[in-house]
Design an enzyme around this catalytic site. Structure first.
Site, short mmCIF file in Angstrom:
data_model
loop_
_atom_site.label_atom_id
_atom_site.label_comp_id
_atom_site.label_asym_id
_atom_site.label_seq_id
_atom_site.Cartn_x
_atom_site.Cartn_y
_atom_site.Cartn_z
N LYS A 1 -4.29 2.24 21.10
CA LYS A 1 -5.65 1.82 21.49
C LYS A 1 -5.97 2.22 22.93
CE LYS A 1 -6.91 -1.20 17.90
NZ LYS A 1 -6.99 -2.53 17.35
N ARG B 1 0.37 -3.98 13.49
CA ARG B 1 -0.33 -2.88 12.82
C ARG B 1 -0.14 -1.63 13.68
NH1 ARG B 1 -5.17 -0.37 12.98
NH2 ARG B 1 -6.14 0.27 11.02
C1 7PJ Z 1 -7.41 -3.09 13.72
C2 7PJ Z 1 -7.70 -3.14 12.37
C3 7PJ Z 1 -6.80 -4.22 14.34
C4 7PJ Z 1 -6.84 -5.27 12.17
C5 7PJ Z 1 -8.35 -1.24 13.17
C6 7PJ Z 1 -7.55 1.33 15.32
C7 7PJ Z 1 -8.89 0.86 14.94
N1 7PJ Z 1 -7.42 -4.21 11.59
N2 7PJ Z 1 -8.30 -1.97 12.03
N3 7PJ Z 1 -6.54 -5.28 13.52
N4 7PJ Z 1 -7.81 -1.89 14.20
N5 7PJ Z 1 -6.55 -6.35 11.46
O1 7PJ Z 1 -6.60 1.38 14.54
O2 7PJ Z 1 -7.43 1.70 16.52
O3 7PJ Z 1 -6.53 -4.29 15.54
S1 7PJ Z 1 -9.06 0.33 13.23
#
Ligand code: 7PJ
Length: 259
Positions: free
Chosen positions: A204, A238
């Site tokens: 990020k 994640r």
């Molecule tokens: C997240 C997500 C996160 C959850 C994305 C990226 C953007 N779902 N989907 N938490 N980020 N739960 O991967 O940079 O931080 S998309």
């Protein structure tokens, strides 16, 4: 949790995994690398991204979900759309991950009669406007209040609490300062709300701001963030780089458990 994007415009993999074959090999590699949950996403949520049509999102997500469901790994679907939730649950998804916290009209109805897990994420406004000038009085208290409110709405719909996990939504309407405050307070969020917490920090922009590196060179920074989140009590990470994160966690855990 390993991220498999099926988007042509995702900032962190340059859209490389748009085709089904590529997405499938990516997911297979993650399984080899020790992933526990595969998170499939069709809609880009990077700041300023345009919303995706329902048909296009289904066209991206569903074939991969069908192709992956016999691998024996839990599959999460990253979506805000009730229709996609409904289809994904019908096709056997194990988790619905909604960056919009199940606020869309019909989202609670779409998930309530299933038994899949649900990740409720905090986002300020929407992806078009979230990074314009995010402002909070007390970011940690406001994120906790938002999540509390969503948990109550879900419980009132009849959704069992043991299906839920929470996510402060790093980067979703937050400055680096806000993200750092949330990172430092993972334990507090988890104890206040009494649910497992998912942390998405991988690649990020916050990592980019701290290290001065573009998305493709944020692996080491992402691993440091993942370990810090784990130390604070995060239950699910994640990530894009499964093999490296699994190694880091193995060393971390062996060292932590050693007497
Ligand atoms: C997240 C997500 C996160 C959850 C994305 C990226 C953007 N779902 N989907 N938490 N980020 N739960 O991967 O940079 O931080 S998309």
């Amino acid at each position: 949790m390993g991220v498999v994007n099926v988007t042509p415009d995702s900032f962190s993999d340059g859209g490389h995994f748009f085709s089904l074959d590529a997405a499938l090999s990516h997911a297979e590699q993650m399984i080899v690398d020790g992933v526990d949950i595969i998170d499939i996403g069709g809609e880009s949520s990077r700041p300023g991204a345009q919303p995706l049509s329902l048909d296009e999102e289904l066209r991206r997500v569903m074939p991969l979900l069908y192709a992956l469901r016999d691998y024996g790994k839990p599959i999460s679907v990253d979506t805000c759309k009730p229709e996609v939730m409904h289809e994904a649950i019908h096709a056997g998804a194990d988790m619905i991950n909604d960056i919009n916290g199940f606020r869309a009209m019909g989202a609670l109805t779409a998930v309530k009669d299933a038994d899949c897990a649900l990740c409720i994420m905090h986002m300020l406004n929407d992806p078009q406007t979230m990074q314009l000038k995010p402002t909070y009085g007390d970011v940690v208290a406001e994120v906790i209040a938002f999540l509390q409110d969503r948990i109550e709405a879900m419980e009132q719909t009849g959704i069992a609490r043991n299906r839920l996990c929470i996510d402060p939504g790093f980067g979703f309407g937050k400055t680096v300062e806000h993200n750092l405050a949330l990172l430092k307070n993972i334990g507090k969020m988890q104890t206040s709300l009494g649910l497992p917490l998912l942390a998405g920090l991988s690649r990020k922009s916050m990592i980019g701001v701290i290290t001065g590196k573009p998305a493709k060179s944020r692996l080491a920074g992402s691993i440091a963030a993942a370990l810090f989140a784990t130390a604070q009590g995060a239950s699910i990470l994640r990530v894009h780089d499964v093999a490296e994160t699994v190694d880091a966690l193995k060393v971390w855990q062996v060292a932590t458990l050693h007497s």
